[in-house]
Design a protein around this motif. Structure first.
Motif, short mmCIF file in Angstrom:
data_model
loop_
_atom_site.label_atom_id
_atom_site.label_comp_id
_atom_site.label_asym_id
_atom_site.label_seq_id
_atom_site.Cartn_x
_atom_site.Cartn_y
_atom_site.Cartn_z
N UNK A 105 -1.90 11.36 0.27
CA UNK A 105 -1.30 10.79 -0.94
C UNK A 105 -2.23 10.90 -2.14
N UNK A 106 -1.61 10.93 -3.33
CA UNK A 106 -2.36 10.84 -4.58
C UNK A 106 -2.83 9.39 -4.71
N UNK A 107 -3.74 9.14 -5.63
CA UNK A 107 -4.32 7.80 -5.76
C UNK A 107 -3.28 6.70 -6.02
N UNK A 108 -2.34 6.88 -6.96
CA UNK A 108 -1.35 5.81 -7.18
C UNK A 108 -0.48 5.54 -5.94
N UNK A 109 -0.06 6.58 -5.26
CA UNK A 109 0.77 6.39 -4.07
C UNK A 109 -0.04 5.79 -2.92
N UNK A 110 -1.31 6.15 -2.81
CA UNK A 110 -2.17 5.58 -1.77
C UNK A 110 -2.33 4.09 -1.99
N UNK A 111 -2.49 3.68 -3.24
CA UNK A 111 -2.63 2.25 -3.54
C UNK A 111 -1.35 1.50 -3.17
N UNK A 112 -0.20 2.05 -3.52
CA UNK A 112 1.08 1.42 -3.16
C UNK A 112 1.23 1.34 -1.64
N UNK A 113 0.85 2.41 -0.95
CA UNK A 113 0.95 2.45 0.51
C UNK A 113 0.07 1.39 1.15
N UNK A 114 -1.17 1.28 0.69
CA UNK A 114 -2.10 0.29 1.26
C UNK A 114 -1.59 -1.13 1.04
N UNK A 115 -1.07 -1.39 -0.16
CA UNK A 115 -0.53 -2.72 -0.43
C UNK A 115 0.65 -3.03 0.47
#
Length: 123
Positions: A105-115
């Motif tokens: 994932x790109x950084x914004x999608x990775x952050x959403x995924x982790x949350x």
């Protein structure tokens, strides 16, 4: 790493990462259950993480996660989708892939995924 990372260099890096993760998993499993390790050795490595008997070994959880990640990246490579965010399809940079060949994932999608994975709430 320079911005001139070639496709063949990325492929070699991904394959090396796959070997390393599979070897680490294999050695950990061998220490826990040599019989099961021998059975898995007869299967293609991309099927190892799907063997139900491995659920009996919680200490392998991290290794199984790593195997699934590398298997997903190899599948993306074969489909011609390697280097695209699995959520929004944005292109990942060669430098990001060099640093983590299994990045999904790109950084914004990775952050959403982790949350979402950790049930984090933004206030």
């Amino acid at each position: 790493m320079s911005s001139t990372i070639s496709e063949s260099q990325l492929e070699a890096r991904l394959l090396a990462e796959a070997r390393a993760r599979r070897q680490a998993f294999w050695h950990s499993l061998l220490a826990l259950d040599a019989r099961l390790a021998a059975e898995l050795h007869r299967l293609p490595p991309d099927e190892w993480a799907d063997v139900a008997a491995l659920a009996a070994y919680p200490q392998l959880h991290t290794h199984l996660k790593a195997l699934r990640q590398v298997d997903a990246a190899l599948c993306q490579w074969q489909l011609g989708l390697y280097g695209l965010c699995s959520d929004c399809e944005a292109e990942l940079t060669p430098e990001q892939l060099w640093q983590d060949p299994c990045r999904q994932r790109c950084a914004p999608c990775e952050e959403k995924y982790r949350k979402a994975q950790h049930g984090a709430w933004e206030l």
